[in-house]
Design an enzyme around this catalytic site. Structure first.
Site, PDB file in Angstrom:
ATOM      1  N   LEU A 197      -7.292  -0.861   4.847  1.00  0.00           N
ATOM      2  CA  LEU A 197      -6.512  -2.073   5.071  1.00  0.00           C
ATOM      3  C   LEU A 197      -7.111  -3.026   6.081  1.00  0.00           C
ATOM      4  O   LEU A 197      -6.933  -4.232   5.962  1.00  0.00           O
ATOM      5  CB  LEU A 197      -5.079  -1.712   5.451  1.00  0.00           C
ATOM      6  CG  LEU A 197      -4.223  -1.340   4.252  1.00  0.00           C
ATOM      7  CD1 LEU A 197      -2.791  -1.105   4.678  1.00  0.00           C
ATOM      8  CD2 LEU A 197      -4.264  -2.425   3.189  1.00  0.00           C
TER       9      LEU A 197
ATOM     10  N   LYS B 131       0.549   7.190   8.517  1.00  0.00           N
ATOM     11  CA  LYS B 131       0.122   8.324   9.364  1.00  0.00           C
ATOM     12  C   LYS B 131      -0.509   7.725  10.614  1.00  0.00           C
ATOM     13  O   LYS B 131      -1.721   7.625  10.732  1.00  0.00           O
ATOM     14  CB  LYS B 131      -0.930   9.157   8.632  1.00  0.00           C
ATOM     15  CG  LYS B 131      -0.439   9.992   7.485  1.00  0.00           C
ATOM     16  CD  LYS B 131      -1.584  10.894   7.020  1.00  0.00           C
ATOM     17  CE  LYS B 131      -1.336  11.462   5.650  1.00  0.00           C
ATOM     18  NZ  LYS B 131      -2.535  12.145   5.112  1.00  0.00           N
TER      19      LYS B 131
ATOM     20  N   GLU C  91       0.844  -1.197   0.000  1.00  0.00           N
ATOM     21  CA  GLU C  91       0.000   0.000   0.000  1.00  0.00           C
ATOM     22  C   GLU C  91       0.881   1.249   0.000  1.00  0.00           C
ATOM     23  O   GLU C  91       2.028   1.212   0.449  1.00  0.00           O
ATOM     24  CB  GLU C  91      -0.915  -0.076   1.235  1.00  0.00           C
ATOM     25  CG  GLU C  91      -1.871   1.062   1.443  1.00  0.00           C
ATOM     26  CD  GLU C  91      -2.863   1.332   0.302  1.00  0.00           C
ATOM     27  OE1 GLU C  91      -2.399   1.532  -0.835  1.00  0.00           O
ATOM     28  OE2 GLU C  91      -4.072   1.387   0.557  1.00  0.00           O
TER      29      GLU C  91
ATOM     30  N   ASP D 191      -3.839   5.618   6.561  1.00  0.00           N
ATOM     31  CA  ASP D 191      -4.335   6.853   7.162  1.00  0.00           C
ATOM     32  C   ASP D 191      -5.316   6.469   8.280  1.00  0.00           C
ATOM     33  O   ASP D 191      -4.904   6.147   9.382  1.00  0.00           O
ATOM     34  CB  ASP D 191      -4.977   7.663   6.027  1.00  0.00           C
ATOM     35  CG  ASP D 191      -5.392   9.055   6.433  1.00  0.00           C
ATOM     36  OD1 ASP D 191      -4.755   9.638   7.319  1.00  0.00           O
ATOM     37  OD2 ASP D 191      -6.364   9.572   5.852  1.00  0.00           O
TER      38      ASP D 191
HETATM   39  P1  IMP Z   1      -7.380   4.873   4.881  1.00  0.00           P
HETATM   40  O1  IMP Z   1      -8.470   3.885   4.575  1.00  0.00           O
HETATM   41  O2  IMP Z   1      -7.926   6.103   5.549  1.00  0.00           O
HETATM   42  O3  IMP Z   1      -6.244   4.279   5.661  1.00  0.00           O
HETATM   43  O4  IMP Z   1      -6.908   5.445   3.523  1.00  0.00           O
HETATM   44  C1  IMP Z   1      -5.917   4.952   2.808  1.00  0.00           C
HETATM   45  C2  IMP Z   1      -5.961   5.535   1.405  1.00  0.00           C
HETATM   46  O5  IMP Z   1      -6.268   6.932   1.440  1.00  0.00           O
HETATM   47  C3  IMP Z   1      -4.623   5.439   0.758  1.00  0.00           C
HETATM   48  O6  IMP Z   1      -4.499   4.256   0.043  1.00  0.00           O
HETATM   49  C4  IMP Z   1      -4.595   6.663  -0.128  1.00  0.00           C
HETATM   50  O7  IMP Z   1      -5.152   6.334  -1.386  1.00  0.00           O
HETATM   51  C5  IMP Z   1      -5.471   7.656   0.540  1.00  0.00           C
HETATM   52  N1  IMP Z   1      -4.687   8.668   1.302  1.00  0.00           N
HETATM   53  C6  IMP Z   1      -4.609   8.813   2.635  1.00  0.00           C
HETATM   54  N2  IMP Z   1      -3.794   9.817   2.991  1.00  0.00           N
HETATM   55  C7  IMP Z   1      -3.327  10.328   1.833  1.00  0.00           C
HETATM   56  C8  IMP Z   1      -2.394  11.392   1.529  1.00  0.00           C
HETATM   57  O8  IMP Z   1      -1.822  12.073   2.396  1.00  0.00           O
HETATM   58  N3  IMP Z   1      -2.157  11.605   0.210  1.00  0.00           N
HETATM   59  C9  IMP Z   1      -2.740  10.869  -0.788  1.00  0.00           C
HETATM   60  N4  IMP Z   1      -3.595   9.871  -0.541  1.00  0.00           N
HETATM   61  C10 IMP Z   1      -3.891   9.597   0.759  1.00  0.00           C
HETATM   62 MG    MG Z   2      -4.689   4.101  -2.006  1.00  0.00          MG
END
Ligand code: IMP
Ligand code: MG
Length: 176
Positions: A106, A129, A97, A101
């Protein structure tokens, strides 16, 4: 204010970190085959650079999930838009990945793949993050842990732009 990009991790830093990750992964999967699952589209640059440096056998497959629109906030809602082409029964799956975030994407995906009778499912992410988690999920391999800033480059986009930057940068001047 116009959008500008501040370099957060240079091409050289990213390259060196990927080499180190590949070495670690290689050692830990010795004697096995890695079934790499890249999450489209953000992971592709990272996945290529990582896979090239691994010497145990590697299968490449891809999934596409949606959790984001064109903005910068997670919907918390994850949908599989493209599933794997191959069968993962008995495989040692390594999800690759770009960034974790909220963790929503995931945690959902890991469960989906575990339910397919895989031998193991691990996660490798270029960026993490950690401070933004909404659900509990840990990557097994992390390139860099970063602060809560919106990053682009090395596969990561902002409204589909900047994926091809050879470094990781922070977009400044985004109008919300
Ligand atoms: P999560 O489900 O919130 O963990 O999101 C993960 C997905 O959000 C990643 O695979 C990215 O596609 C997108 N994403 C999260 N933070 C960023 C960032 O700072 N820049 C670009 N894409 C991000
Ligand atoms: Mg992504």
């Amino acid at each position: 204010m116009a959008e500008t990009i501040r370099v957060l991790k240079s091409e050289e830093e990213v390259d060196a970190r990927i080499r180190a990750l590949a070495e670690q992964i290689d050692a830990e999967y010795a004697g096995k085959q890695i079934y790499m699952v890249g999450i489209l589209r953000g992971s592709v640059f990272f996945m290529c650079e990582l896979a090239k440096r691994i010497s145990v056998p590697v299968i490449l497959d891809f999934m596409c999930v949606s959790s984001y629109g064109d903005g910068t906030k997670s919907s918390g809602n994850v949908r599989i838009r493209k599933d794997l082409d191959g069968d993962v029964v008995g495989q040692d799956v390594l999800i690759v990945e770009d960034i974790i975030d909220s963790g929503n994407t995931l945690s959902k995906l890991k469960k989906v793949l575990q339910e397919r009778n895989t031998n193991s499912v691990r996660i490798c992410t270029l960026l993490d993050k950690k401070g933004r988690r909404e659900v509990e999920i840990e990557a097994d391999y992390v390139g860099f842990t970063i602060e809560n800033e919106f990053v682009v480059g090395y596969g990561l986009d902002y409204a589909q732009k900047y994926r091809n930057l050879p470094y990781v940068g922070v977009v400044e001047g985004i109008e919300e």
